[in-house]
Scaffold this motif. Sequence first.
Motif, PDB file in Angstrom:
ATOM      1  N   ILE B 114       0.855  -1.178   0.000  1.00  7.63           N
ATOM      2  CA  ILE B 114       0.000   0.000   0.000  1.00  7.63           C
ATOM      3  C   ILE B 114       0.900   1.241   0.000  1.00  7.63           C
ATOM      4  O   ILE B 114       1.879   1.284   0.756  1.00  7.63           O
ATOM      5  N   PHE B 115       0.570   2.204  -0.850  1.00  8.75           N
ATOM      6  CA  PHE B 115       1.347   3.439  -0.905  1.00  8.75           C
ATOM      7  C   PHE B 115       0.460   4.631  -0.599  1.00  8.75           C
ATOM      8  O   PHE B 115      -0.737   4.613  -0.884  1.00  8.75           O
ATOM      9  N   GLY B 116       1.043   5.674  -0.010  1.00 10.44           N
ATOM     10  CA  GLY B 116       0.277   6.885   0.247  1.00 10.44           C
ATOM     11  C   GLY B 116       1.189   7.961   0.806  1.00 10.44           C
ATOM     12  O   GLY B 116       2.414   7.845   0.719  1.00 10.44           O
ATOM     13  N   ILE B 117       0.579   9.015   1.357  1.00  4.54           N
ATOM     14  CA  ILE B 117       1.351  10.092   1.974  1.00  4.54           C
ATOM     15  C   ILE B 117       1.016  10.085   3.459  1.00  4.54           C
ATOM     16  O   ILE B 117      -0.160  10.132   3.829  1.00  4.54           O
ATOM     17  N   CYS B 118       2.053  10.038   4.288  1.00  5.08           N
ATOM     18  CA  CYS B 118       1.820   9.927   5.727  1.00  5.08           C
ATOM     19  C   CYS B 118       1.415  11.270   6.338  1.00  5.08           C
ATOM     20  O   CYS B 118       1.541  12.307   5.706  1.00  5.08           O
TER      21      CYS B 118
END
Lengths: 121, 121
Positions: B114-118
């Motif tokens: 899973i990828f995203g912006i923290c």
Amino acid sequence: MSKSETKVLHALERVGGFASAQELHMVLKRNQEAIGLTTVYRALQSLVADKSVDLLRREDGEAIYRLCGDAHHHHLVCKNCGKTVEIEGGVIEKWAQKSGEEHGFRDIGHTAEIFGICSDC
Amino acid sequence: MSKSETKVLHALERVGGFASAQELHMVLKRNQEAIGLTTVYRALQSLVADKSVDLLRREDGEAIYRLCGDAHHHHLVCKNCGKTVEIEGGVIEKWAQKSGEEHGFRDIGHTAEIFGICSDC
DNA sequence: AGCAGAAATGGAAATGGTTGTCATTTTCAA
DNA sequence: TTGAAAATGACAACCATTTCCATTTCTGCT
Ligand SMILES: [Zn+2]
Ligand SMILES: [Zn+2]
Ligand SMILES: [Zn+2]
Ligand SMILES: [Zn+2]
């Protein structure tokens, strides 16, 4: 749809499974409809942007492309012969979104692929 | 465990999340324990072979590495700073196994990240 | 300690996929 | 027809990664 994009789509159809830009370039050469390698890369870029083509990576990082339906999906790929089945991933979408949100992430995306040996191999 | 592998492990500890070989090389330089870039690549290769380090790929195909436990798990990764959370994938294991079996595949494996912006970015 | 062979190291050069540049060609609307 | 805009492709540039090879460090043995 530019002329080169059409040619690349034909090459992808003939190939069936995943193939790299350079492999597609060779396929086109063999078929008397050669176009420049640069143009193959450009065509693949816009086809991927249009979501007409899926992009994933080999283990060494090389990009490989495949003609796909527009709906979001995942792949089940035979490690031996390359045979590929598109898979519904409803469970995955929820799992990814939920896991990301729980940890305060935004702009959440995901990757998920299944590989194995098919019944013909 | 060679001297350089130890240094790379320290760098991976300090970084916490995923980082590329070149980023780790810079981290080591800043920390007065510089080693050659070639050696960083070599150390990472054997650490990955030993399964002490996880390897995955950024969107552009660049390899990134992270110190990880041996148990099977998945990742939630910040695309901006590399911050990483290990995620339970019970749902995924079942989904992959079931999807593969339904299509007659055997020796079924899978990948899921899973990828995203923290929240810090 | 002294030595030989093996392993590790790292700088430089090579590799290879991918992208940028730019001059030329094609397309197309006015 | 004609001129602007888009497409094309040969070539060069880029950059992560690997290969090469000379030098250094380690290891076991006397
Ligand atoms: Zn098969
Ligand atoms: Zn999905
Ligand atoms: Zn972050
Ligand atoms: Zn799993």
